[in-house]
Write an enzyme that holds these catalytic residues in place. Sequence first.
Site, PDB file in Angstrom:
ATOM      1  N   GLU A  56     -44.634 -26.461 -26.957  1.00 26.06           N
ATOM      2  CA  GLU A  56     -45.378 -26.598 -25.711  1.00 26.06           C
ATOM      3  C   GLU A  56     -46.476 -27.655 -25.826  1.00 26.06           C
ATOM      4  OE1 GLU A  56     -44.436 -22.096 -26.067  1.00 26.06           O
ATOM      5  OE2 GLU A  56     -44.664 -23.851 -27.379  1.00 26.06           O
ATOM      6  N   ALA A 158     -16.836 -24.234 -48.616  1.00 24.37           N
ATOM      7  CA  ALA A 158     -15.963 -25.347 -48.237  1.00 24.37           C
ATOM      8  C   ALA A 158     -14.686 -25.215 -49.040  1.00 24.37           C
ATOM      9  CB  ALA A 158     -16.644 -26.690 -48.520  1.00 24.37           C
ATOM     10  N   TRP A 174     -14.942 -34.547 -53.404  1.00 27.09           N
ATOM     11  CA  TRP A 174     -15.499 -33.731 -52.334  1.00 27.09           C
ATOM     12  C   TRP A 174     -14.351 -33.075 -51.587  1.00 27.09           C
ATOM     13  CZ3 TRP A 174     -20.483 -32.821 -52.457  1.00 27.09           C
ATOM     14  CH2 TRP A 174     -21.335 -33.759 -53.039  1.00 27.09           C
ATOM     15  N   ARG A 188     -29.105 -26.355 -44.477  1.00 31.19           N
ATOM     16  CA  ARG A 188     -29.999 -26.032 -45.593  1.00 31.19           C
ATOM     17  C   ARG A 188     -31.456 -26.138 -45.164  1.00 31.19           C
ATOM     18  NH1 ARG A 188     -27.623 -29.332 -50.860  1.00 31.19           N
ATOM     19  NH2 ARG A 188     -25.816 -27.987 -51.295  1.00 31.19           N
ATOM     20  N   LEU A 208     -29.125 -28.813 -54.732  1.00 35.12           N
ATOM     21  CA  LEU A 208     -29.450 -27.778 -53.743  1.00 35.12           C
ATOM     22  C   LEU A 208     -30.654 -28.130 -52.885  1.00 35.12           C
ATOM     23  CD1 LEU A 208     -28.840 -24.435 -55.696  1.00 35.12           C
ATOM     24  CD2 LEU A 208     -27.266 -25.720 -54.242  1.00 35.12           C
ATOM     25  N   GLU A 299     -24.387 -20.392 -50.945  1.00 32.27           N
ATOM     26  CA  GLU A 299     -23.320 -21.366 -51.115  1.00 32.27           C
ATOM     27  C   GLU A 299     -22.397 -21.042 -52.282  1.00 32.27           C
ATOM     28  OE1 GLU A 299     -23.915 -25.460 -50.144  1.00 32.27           O
ATOM     29  OE2 GLU A 299     -26.035 -25.133 -49.752  1.00 32.27           O
TER      30      GLU A 299
END
Length: 372
Positions: A56, A158, A174, A188, A208, A299
Amino acid sequence: MSEINIADDTRWMRRALRLAAKGFTPPNPMVGCVIVREGRVVGEGFHPYAGAPHAEVFALQSAGENARDATAYVSLEPCAHFGRTPPCSRALITAGVKRVVAATLDSNPRVAGRGVAELKDAGISVSVGVLEQQARRLNEAFFYFQRTATPFVTLKSAMTMDGKIATHTGSSKWITGEAARRHVHKLRAQHGAILVGVGTVVADDPMLDARIKGVMHQPLRIVLDPRLRTPLTSRLASSAHDIPTMLVAAPEADWDREKVLAGLGIEVLRVTTDASGHLAIRDLLTILGKRDIISMFVEGGGETHSEFLASRCANRLLWFIAPKLVGGRDAPTAVEGEGVAAMSQAIPVSDLRVRRFGSDLLLDGVPEWSGT
């Protein structure tokens, strides 16, 4: 209220919610505000991080004198108490807004309707409940914490289409593409803590952290490490003086090792274990709640996920699925542990939603616990 007003309220509140989602605010809720006068946006803002001015305030600064006789759309009831910042209800009153539309009331006992009451006492028209379901979903961790005093836990994984989180040799970089990985960094940053098991630390040496522009804090990094096996040369250990890091250990873990870790800036928290030697997840969550950790992003890997599920301590599942197949009877999966004995014992997942990130899919659902 006429149909056109309802449509306008929905439109501007949707914009306020989009703004709110830009914030990285633990332990505060995400809040957005849009100020509209004569059908035109004259100011808007969002709460960027804990300790910064609220949504606000930014919106009123943006609107200036145009805020007088305008309508303020806020994704959460304006606060009416002094915390790190002054109360937003008074800022709206001072600015001379004519009407305030709030998506939902704030369940924080220090607010809980007081903001709305203060606005009404000042002669401001107040409406509550526009896009309330969406607003409560956006801040589900905040509302859960206010109700339970423990963090809202999200399990993230994943995996490939055949459910593997790594190959049989341990290769995992990956699995998903860049778009999915960028979204994970945003997630995260919007959590109070990130947690993995020590097996993930030993195998992958993760950092991390939340690598995203605009993040003013890094979540607490937590490792379930009953025997304090986290390598002293790991990236977690080498960066612990810069990013808060905690190892959760069993009561009998080596005390000399703890002293060495403390010298690196790592906190060791000892919690009880069960008969199987697993750390007491519920005890950990209670302790974290007392530290104002309202949300935790878990994770994995598979053993860690199984411990949270076995303890019924998971509130949301985020499963990223990449269009790849790797096979391998020994390749790790997203949930391991003992597993259930019969399909009738499988944990149902409800409220399932699907999103696409590049070529990857995200399955987002809620585990249903029998009797809860």
